[in-house]
Each structure stands twice: as structure tokens, then as C-alpha cells.
Design an enzyme around this catalytic site. Structure first.
Site, short mmCIF file in Angstrom:
data_model
loop_
_atom_site.label_atom_id
_atom_site.label_comp_id
_atom_site.label_asym_id
_atom_site.label_seq_id
_atom_site.Cartn_x
_atom_site.Cartn_y
_atom_site.Cartn_z
N ASP A 23 0.88 -1.16 0.00
CA ASP A 23 0.00 0.00 0.00
C ASP A 23 0.93 1.22 0.00
O ASP A 23 2.09 1.12 0.40
CB ASP A 23 -0.87 -0.04 1.26
CG ASP A 23 -1.68 1.21 1.44
OD1 ASP A 23 -2.30 1.65 0.46
OD2 ASP A 23 -1.67 1.77 2.56
N LEU A 24 0.43 2.36 -0.47
CA LEU A 24 1.30 3.54 -0.55
C LEU A 24 1.13 4.46 0.67
O LEU A 24 2.05 4.63 1.47
CB LEU A 24 0.99 4.31 -1.85
CG LEU A 24 1.77 5.61 -2.06
CD1 LEU A 24 3.27 5.34 -2.20
CD2 LEU A 24 1.26 6.33 -3.32
N ASP A 25 -0.09 5.03 0.81
CA ASP A 25 -0.35 6.01 1.87
C ASP A 25 -0.31 5.33 3.24
O ASP A 25 -1.14 4.46 3.52
CB ASP A 25 -1.73 6.66 1.67
CG ASP A 25 -1.79 7.49 0.40
OD1 ASP A 25 -0.83 8.23 0.12
OD2 ASP A 25 -2.81 7.42 -0.31
N THR A 31 1.18 10.22 4.11
CA THR A 31 0.34 11.24 3.47
C THR A 31 -1.00 11.43 4.20
O THR A 31 -1.77 12.32 3.82
CB THR A 31 0.03 10.83 2.02
OG1 THR A 31 -0.24 9.43 2.03
CG2 THR A 31 1.17 11.14 1.09
N LYS A 59 -8.83 6.02 6.16
CA LYS A 59 -7.61 5.36 5.70
C LYS A 59 -7.94 4.18 4.77
O LYS A 59 -8.73 3.31 5.15
CB LYS A 59 -6.77 4.88 6.88
CG LYS A 59 -6.09 6.04 7.59
CD LYS A 59 -5.14 5.56 8.67
CE LYS A 59 -4.47 6.76 9.32
NZ LYS A 59 -3.72 6.39 10.51
N GLY A 60 -7.34 4.18 3.61
CA GLY A 60 -7.53 3.08 2.67
C GLY A 60 -8.82 3.16 1.87
O GLY A 60 -9.08 2.34 1.00
N ARG A 63 -11.76 8.11 -2.56
CA ARG A 63 -12.08 9.53 -2.38
C ARG A 63 -13.59 9.74 -2.22
O ARG A 63 -14.04 10.46 -1.33
CB ARG A 63 -11.57 10.31 -3.60
CG ARG A 63 -11.47 11.79 -3.35
CD ARG A 63 -10.99 12.50 -4.61
NE ARG A 63 -9.73 11.98 -5.11
CZ ARG A 63 -9.21 12.25 -6.31
NH1 ARG A 63 -9.87 13.05 -7.13
NH2 ARG A 63 -8.06 11.74 -6.70
N SER A 128 -2.69 0.59 -4.32
CA SER A 128 -3.20 1.77 -3.61
C SER A 128 -4.55 2.21 -4.14
O SER A 128 -4.83 2.08 -5.33
CB SER A 128 -2.19 2.93 -3.80
OG SER A 128 -2.74 4.15 -3.36
N ALA A 129 -5.37 2.76 -3.25
CA ALA A 129 -6.67 3.30 -3.66
C ALA A 129 -6.52 4.68 -4.30
O ALA A 129 -7.46 5.18 -4.91
CB ALA A 129 -7.58 3.42 -2.43
N SER A 130 -5.35 5.28 -4.18
CA SER A 130 -5.20 6.69 -4.57
C SER A 130 -5.01 6.90 -6.07
O SER A 130 -4.20 6.22 -6.71
CB SER A 130 -3.99 7.29 -3.83
OG SER A 130 -3.80 8.62 -4.28
N ASN A 132 -3.75 9.61 -6.98
CA ASN A 132 -2.55 10.45 -6.99
C ASN A 132 -1.27 9.64 -6.78
O ASN A 132 -0.19 10.24 -6.62
CB ASN A 132 -2.66 11.51 -5.89
CG ASN A 132 -3.77 12.50 -6.17
OD1 ASN A 132 -3.74 13.19 -7.19
ND2 ASN A 132 -4.77 12.56 -5.31
N LYS A 159 -10.77 -1.20 -2.08
CA LYS A 159 -10.58 -2.09 -0.94
C LYS A 159 -11.80 -1.95 -0.01
O LYS A 159 -12.31 -0.83 0.13
CB LYS A 159 -9.33 -1.69 -0.15
CG LYS A 159 -8.05 -1.70 -0.97
CD LYS A 159 -6.90 -1.05 -0.18
CE LYS A 159 -5.67 -0.89 -1.05
NZ LYS A 159 -4.56 -0.18 -0.38
N GLU A 183 0.13 -3.39 4.61
CA GLU A 183 -1.03 -2.49 4.70
C GLU A 183 -1.14 -1.80 6.05
O GLU A 183 -0.81 -2.40 7.08
CB GLU A 183 -2.31 -3.32 4.52
CG GLU A 183 -2.94 -3.22 3.17
CD GLU A 183 -3.51 -1.85 2.84
OE1 GLU A 183 -3.62 -0.99 3.74
OE2 GLU A 183 -3.85 -1.64 1.67
N ASP A 184 -1.66 -0.57 6.04
CA ASP A 184 -1.90 0.13 7.32
C ASP A 184 -3.38 0.37 7.58
O ASP A 184 -3.72 1.05 8.54
CB ASP A 184 -1.16 1.48 7.35
CG ASP A 184 -1.83 2.50 6.45
OD1 ASP A 184 -2.27 2.12 5.35
OD2 ASP A 184 -1.94 3.66 6.86
C1 BG6 Z 1 -5.76 5.88 0.06
C2 BG6 Z 1 -5.83 6.72 1.31
O1 BG6 Z 1 -4.47 5.42 -0.15
O2 BG6 Z 1 -6.17 6.65 -1.08
C3 BG6 Z 1 -7.22 7.30 1.48
O3 BG6 Z 1 -5.51 5.91 2.43
C4 BG6 Z 1 -7.59 8.09 0.22
O4 BG6 Z 1 -7.25 8.13 2.63
C5 BG6 Z 1 -7.48 7.18 -1.00
O5 BG6 Z 1 -8.92 8.59 0.33
C6 BG6 Z 1 -7.83 7.89 -2.30
O6 BG6 Z 1 -6.85 8.85 -2.55
P1 BG6 Z 1 -6.91 9.96 -3.68
O7 BG6 Z 1 -5.51 10.50 -3.73
O8 BG6 Z 1 -7.29 9.28 -4.96
O9 BG6 Z 1 -7.93 10.95 -3.28
MG MG Z 2 -2.74 3.12 3.57
#
Ligand code: BG6
Ligand code: MG
Length: 223
Positions: A23-25, A31, A59-60, A63, A128-130, A132, A159, A183-184
Site C-alpha cells: 500500500d502507498l499512503d 500522506t 484510511k484506505g 475519495r 493503492s486506492a489513490s 494520486n 478495498k 497495509e496500514d
Molecule cells: C488511500 C488513502 O491510499 O487513497 C485514502 O488511504 C484516500 O485516505 C485514498 O482517500 C484515495 O486517494 P486519492 O488521492 O485518490 O484521493
Molecule cells: Mg494506507
């Protein structure tokens, strides 16, 4: 922070696995605070409450689900269009924060572990779910240390759906039982377990449930 005694920095499955998924964040970079600040500013702008404790629930989580949780906490409903606008507002603020990320922001032990795993032939991936994730990895200067990057742009299946982990295993043709996930977040541990992958939690064993091993940071791992 309580550490599960059985872990003790030893993760025997690690050197026997073929793919290590991170996992990233919260695992590679901290972050969560930036996500918190950006959501808090969004919440304040429309008169909603959002505390550091509430942020734990995000967390995880994707958005859009994050915004829904903040609205649930405040017993508030908004139109789909307004929710889109607020997510964009939050993301624009978040991007301002992550623009400052540099190689020294990588969490202790992460880079060393990635370099080591790759040196012994174990594949590495981001799960990662992000959306970004590419920008954060670029700021950290570690994009080249991953064979696969699966993130919120790759799949909409958030997730605890295991897709964010199984996609990289499928691409690399590695059986799920030969994968290990770091994972966190509870949603991420649940996702790893749903795929029958070994789950290593970065965090407190009284909060994160079901992982096989618990660490406070990746620097604890004895190789
Ligand atoms: C996860 C974070 O990695 O990414 C979440 O733990 C976040 O808190 C999710 O909401 C989505 O991120 P982003 O950058 O696409 O808004
Ligand atoms: Mg995380």
C-alpha cells in the site's frame, strides 16, 4: 503502540514469496496528514465537522467513499453534482501538499526493503486506492522500484475488494498464495485476506485485525 509478539520483525513468508505488494499512503509515505488537512479545509468551507479521529475511518478508503463518510458523520446529504465539486476541491488542496513530497519523505526501511527484495528476485508492486499514487511515487523518486503500479486509476473496485492486489499478481502471473501485502488500513488487510494473500499490518494489532504479522514500520523487518 502494541506489537504482536509473534512478529518480532521476522516475516518468514517474505523470502518465500514471489510478489510483495505495498500500500502507498501510510506504508511507504505518511500522506494521511495531508489527506486530513485537505478534507478538513473542505469540511470547514461548508460548515461541517471533521476531526483527526474521524480521519482514521478514511484510511484506505476511496475519495468518493471518504466524502460520504464525512457527510454521514454530519448527518448531511448533498446532490451528486455538489459531491463531485467537493471532491475536486479537496483533491486540488491535497495536490498542493503532495507537490512538496521529496525522496527524504519515504518512511523508514521502505526503500531498503524494496531494493533488497528486487535484488533477490522478488517482484514488487503498489496496491493503492489513490488516484494520486503516480505523483507521490514520482516525488519520492521510487517509481522504478516497482514492477507493477495498481492504483485508483487502474480500477474503481475499492478495498476491501481485492482487485487492487490481484491485478498485479494476475499481470505477473503469480499465484495469490505466493503474494504478501503490507497495509496500514483495515480495508486493505481485508482485501489481502479476501485474495488469500499473506497480510502484514503496519500498525497496532488492537486496531487492525486479521493480519498474520504486525510491525510499527518496515524498518523493523529482519531480512
Ligand atoms: C488511500 C488513502 O491510499 O487513497 C485514502 O488511504 C484516500 O485516505 C485514498 O482517500 C484515495 O486517494 P486519492 O488521492 O485518490 O484521493
Ligand atoms: Mg494506507
Amino acid at each position: 503502540m502494541e506489537i504482536n509478539k509473534q512478529t518480532n520483525g521476522l516475516v518468514p513468508e517474505l523470502l518465500a514469496c514471489k510478489l510483495a505488494i505495498f500500500d502507498l499512503d501510510g506504508v511507504i509515505v505518511d500522506t494521511a496528514h495531508y489527506h486530513f488537512l485537505a478534507w478538513q479545509q473542505m469540511a470547514e468551507s461548508i460548515g461541517l465537522n471533521f476531526t483527526k479521529q474521524d480521519n482514521e475511518r478514511l484510511k484506505g478508503v476511496s475519495r468518493s467513499r471518504s466524502l460520504d463518510i464525512i457527510l454521514e458523520i454530519n448527518n448531511t446529504q448533498l446532490t451528486a453534482q455538489k459531491k463531485e465539486e467537493l471532491q475536486e476541491q479537496k483533491n486540488n488542496r491535497y495536490i498542493q501538499y503532495i507537490k512538496t513530497i521529496q525522496p527524504q519523505d519515504i518512511l523508514p526501511g521502505a526503500k531498503e526493503l524494496l531494493v533488497y527484495l528486487r535484488s533477490v528476485g522478488i517482484k514488487t508492486a503498489i496496491g493503492s486506492a489513490s488516484k494520486n499514487a503516480p505523483m507521490v511515487l514520482d516525488g519520492l523518486g521510487i517509481t522504478h522500484l516497482f514492477d507493477e503500479i495498481v492504483d485508483g486509476n487502474t480500477t474503481q473496485r475499492a478495498k476491501p475488494d481485492p482487485a487492487v492486489f490481484t491485478i498485479s499478481a494476475d499481470r505477473l502471473k503469480i499465484p495469490y498464495n505466493q503474494c504478501i501485502v503490507f497495509e496500514d488500513a483495515q480495508a486493505g488487510i481485508d482485501a489481502a485476506l479476501a485474495a488469500k494473500m499473506t497480510a502484514v499490518a503496519i500498525g497496532d494489532s488492537t486496531i487492525l485485525q486479521g493480519a498474520k504479522y504486525y510491525l510499527t514500520t518496515l524498518a523493523q523487518i529482519k531480512l
